[in-house]
Design a protein around this motif. Structure first.
Motif, PDB file in Angstrom:
ATOM      1  N   HIS A 272       0.827  -1.210   0.000  1.00 33.81           N
ATOM      2  CA  HIS A 272       0.000   0.000   0.000  1.00 33.81           C
ATOM      3  C   HIS A 272       0.858   1.256   0.000  1.00 33.81           C
ATOM      4  N   ARG A 273       1.967   1.244   0.730  1.00 34.57           N
ATOM      5  CA  ARG A 273       2.856   2.409   0.740  1.00 34.57           C
ATOM      6  C   ARG A 273       3.436   2.658  -0.650  1.00 34.57           C
ATOM      7  N   LEU A 274       3.798   1.571  -1.323  1.00 35.06           N
ATOM      8  CA  LEU A 274       4.393   1.709  -2.648  1.00 35.06           C
ATOM      9  C   LEU A 274       3.382   2.192  -3.681  1.00 35.06           C
ATOM     10  N   LYS A 275       2.112   1.812  -3.502  1.00 33.12           N
ATOM     11  CA  LYS A 275       1.075   2.231  -4.453  1.00 33.12           C
ATOM     12  C   LYS A 275      -0.247   2.380  -3.703  1.00 33.12           C
ATOM     13  N   PRO A 276      -0.512   3.571  -3.142  1.00 36.75           N
ATOM     14  CA  PRO A 276      -1.723   3.775  -2.332  1.00 36.75           C
ATOM     15  C   PRO A 276      -3.024   3.491  -3.082  1.00 36.75           C
ATOM     16  N   ASN A 277      -3.015   3.626  -4.410  1.00 35.91           N
ATOM     17  CA  ASN A 277      -4.228   3.379  -5.194  1.00 35.91           C
ATOM     18  C   ASN A 277      -4.359   1.928  -5.644  1.00 35.91           C
ATOM     19  N   TYR A 278      -3.551   1.044  -5.103  1.00 31.42           N
ATOM     20  CA  TYR A 278      -3.552  -0.368  -5.482  1.00 31.42           C
ATOM     21  C   TYR A 278      -4.788  -1.034  -4.874  1.00 31.42           C
ATOM     22  N   ALA A 279      -5.752  -1.384  -5.723  1.00 33.40           N
ATOM     23  CA  ALA A 279      -7.037  -1.899  -5.238  1.00 33.40           C
ATOM     24  C   ALA A 279      -6.864  -3.173  -4.419  1.00 33.40           C
ATOM     25  N   GLU A 280      -6.072  -4.118  -4.936  1.00 36.57           N
ATOM     26  CA  GLU A 280      -5.918  -5.393  -4.238  1.00 36.57           C
ATOM     27  C   GLU A 280      -5.284  -5.215  -2.859  1.00 36.57           C
TER      28      GLU A 280
END
Length: 612
Positions: A272-280
């Motif tokens: 999540h930190r690397l990609k906050p918009n990551y749905a999974e």
């Protein structure tokens, strides 16, 4: 083709569309060879992934975007369902080693195209082209929506081998069909990609995902598949530990094979930190917090998931689970019923629905419930477990204990994990706390993921007043509270002194050079003229001048139009001609923007001025 002028988006939120939001619809395959569909889907997904890396932009996830594939719906209806301000659609035509990609942006509220572009390139240049397209789309979206920072590069080449990348796209195309047969095909494709480039981390993760799916569905040996999946995940992370997908898959691996809640949570948080918009990643964090009884920690991740992936079956399931864990069984049931219309083969949704029916007193609806489902999806353990719960809720304790005894016997079998999962519920509901906590101790020693999933369930409520319950809960969901990355607000991109100086420079430049008369003026071109980074100019216009780039520039164009219209020397020009002379290049945009800014149509304004 280039850039059309755009309208003020201040009304976007009043229409229900989320600010700073976009959906990338599946690119149409215009090639003669329909086999190129995998290529079109792959390019679409890569653009989605690239835009998702921009923290300030809400990008609809692949699942909800591809929900509209091959569906003939008006763009405005799609945007309304997804609550997005912008829609990107496009097409790809591939002939041999050449490809033509077209893309166009559509404003959702007014439903008109305001920008389009075409690229003709060789397929071997695919990574550079993906980056070019994604950056240009991001630039145009920012000009329309308002400030957010854009990285200098959004797509990093995955591999130097186009052949490996093509096998990877084929593998992902088949895996996205979510059935065992296609998953097996995807395994072969990912293996071929790795044969060409053994260091292709994305193919390793694709292979791990497919193996995990086959293990979970029983289409491949559980132990062998998960072991190999783990090897692939760790190998991918050794190559690139900045891939959020790697940390997400590691979280699943740690949870389902090691029963390690803390390590699974830490891996999910890193994704999540690397990609906050990551749905999974947001869905998985919601799940991890819900099963630990951390409702408030789950809430923001569920909200984020509902924003970027509203049509996903996973999102709807977690919305139902969230309501269930709050004892809102009616709401949970309503969500599940809606979800099951679209996917009647969702086994966890059927099981959770039965729990809701029992809690709502609709006991008889659970009798024979699983008999009406396709035989291939029915899990016998769930069927027997629901039957036992039915007798408990009916207060037929003699029959309930008979079912419990049968489940206890069946749970001893190597494949009796589902029957075993119901034992905790039954011990709790039958007021057998000693048996319940003996089972908990046993499963804790085995590091069972099913203990983690069920321990905080509503069906365990009778145990929650026992002091032993909280002791075990603290142990099971213990989290390493290491210092999280600093999430302090971002600093201003310019100091106050710099902002004031550049504001004066910008206004002087607009006054003297009138760059707004060029219909192709962009934020990037204006930033170059001022010797600023586009991120800095975007911030300056939004923070210091109270609007987005297009609103700011079109205000100047409107004033230019007024001056031209009031000059008798221009009486021979039509209203549209005056608009073009003022820097607009779209009749629709000009009329729409003028009415929003002035409160009347251009014709009405000219009539009013002539009567003064």
């Amino acid at each position: 083709m280039g850039n059309d002028n755009q309208i003020n988006t201040s009304a976007a939120t009043s229409t229900g569309h989320l600010p700073h939001s976009i959906v990338v619809l599946p690119f149409a395959n215009m090639s003669a060879d329909q086999e190129n569909e995998y290529f079109c889907d792959g390019i679409t997904e890569e653009i989605i992934n690239a835009l998702t890396r921009i923290p300030g932009l809400k990008v609809t996830s692949r699942t909800s975007s591809f929900y509209f594939k091959n569906r003939s719906l008006p763009v405005s209806e799609i945007a309304q369902q997804l609550k997005v301000s912008l829609v990107l659609e496009g097409s790809i035509r591939r002939a041999g080693e050449m490809m033509r990609i077209t893309a166009q942006l559509i404003e959702a509220n007014e439903d008109f195209h305001f920008w389009s572009e075409t690229w003709d390139r060789k397929v071997e240049n695919i990574f550079a082209l993906q980056d070019e397209i994604s950056l240009l789309i991001a630039d145009k979206a920012r000009e329309f929506l308002g400030h957010f920072e854009i990285q200098d590069q959004l797509v990093v080449p995955q591999t130097e081998s186009y052949q490996a990348y093509e096998w990877f796209l084929k593998g992902r195309f088949h895996f996205r069909k979510w059935n065992p047969e296609d998953a097996k095909i995807s395994v072969t494709c990912f293996e071929k990609a790795l044969a060409v480039d053994p260091q292709h981390a994305e193919s390793m993760l694709g292979l791990a995902d497919a193996l995990g799916f086959l293990a979970t569905t029983g289409a491949a040996d559980h132990q062998t598949s998960w072991t190999r999946a783990g090897q692939m995940i760790h190998a991918a992370m050794a190559i690139n530990d900045q891939l959020p997908e790697a940390h997400y898959q590691l979280s699943n691996l740690l949870f389902f094979t090691k029963g390690d809640y803390n390590e699974a949570l830490q891996a999910a948080l890193q994704a999540h930190r690397l990609k906050p918009n990551y749905a999974e990643a947001n869905q998985h964090l919601c799940f991890l917090y819900l099963i630990a009884g951390e409702i408030e920690k789950a809430r923001p991740h569920l909200a984020q998931t509902a924003t970027i992936d509203p049509l996903s079956q996973e999102t709807q399931f977690f919305q139902a689970l969230f309501a269930y864990m709050q004892h809102d069984f009616a709401q949970s049931l309503a969500i599940l019923d809606k979800s099951l219309v679209h996917n009647p083969l969702n086994v966890p949704a059927h099981t959770l629905k039965c729990y809701c029916l029992l809690h709502l007193g609709r006991l008889e609806e659970t009798v024979g419930y699983f008999d009406a489902l396709p035989a291939g999806i029915v899990v016998e353990g769930d069927q027997k477990g629901i039957e036992a719960l039915y007798y408990v809720f009916k207060k037929d304790y003699a029959r309930a204990r008979e079912c419990l005894a049968a489940l206890e016997q069946r749970a001893k079998a190597p494949d009796g994990f589902r029957e075993n999962s119901f034992l905790l519920f039954l011990y709790a509901l039958l007021q057998e706390p000693d048996q319940a906590f003996a089972w908990v101790a046993q499963e804790q020693a085995l590091r069972s993921p099913f203990l983690l999933i069920h321990y905080c369930d509503v069906l365990v409520d009778p145990l929650k007043t026992d002091p032993r319950y909280e002791t075990y809960r603290t142990q099971l969901y213990a989290v390493n509270t290491t210092t999280a990355p600093n999430r302090a607000g971002k600093k201003a991109l310019l100091t106050e002194t710099e902002a004031n100086a550049y504001t004066q420079k910008l206004q002087a430049y607009l006054q003297s050079e009138k760059p707004y008369l060029d219909s192709q003026l962009s934020l990037k071109l204006l930033a170059q003229a001022l010797e600023l980074h586009p991120n800095q100019l975007s911030w300056l216009i939004n923070e210091k001048m109270g609007g987005n780039f297009n609103q700011f520039i079109n205000d100047y164009r409107i004033e230019q139009f007024k001056q031209l219209a009031q000059n008798p020397a221009n009486a021979h020009l039509s209203i549209l001609g005056l608009a073009y002379e003022s820097g607009f290049n779209s009749k629709t945009v000009f009329n729409t923007y003028f009415k929003k800014a002035i409160g009347m149509t251009p014709k009405q304004w000219i009539q009013q001025e002539s009567e003064k």
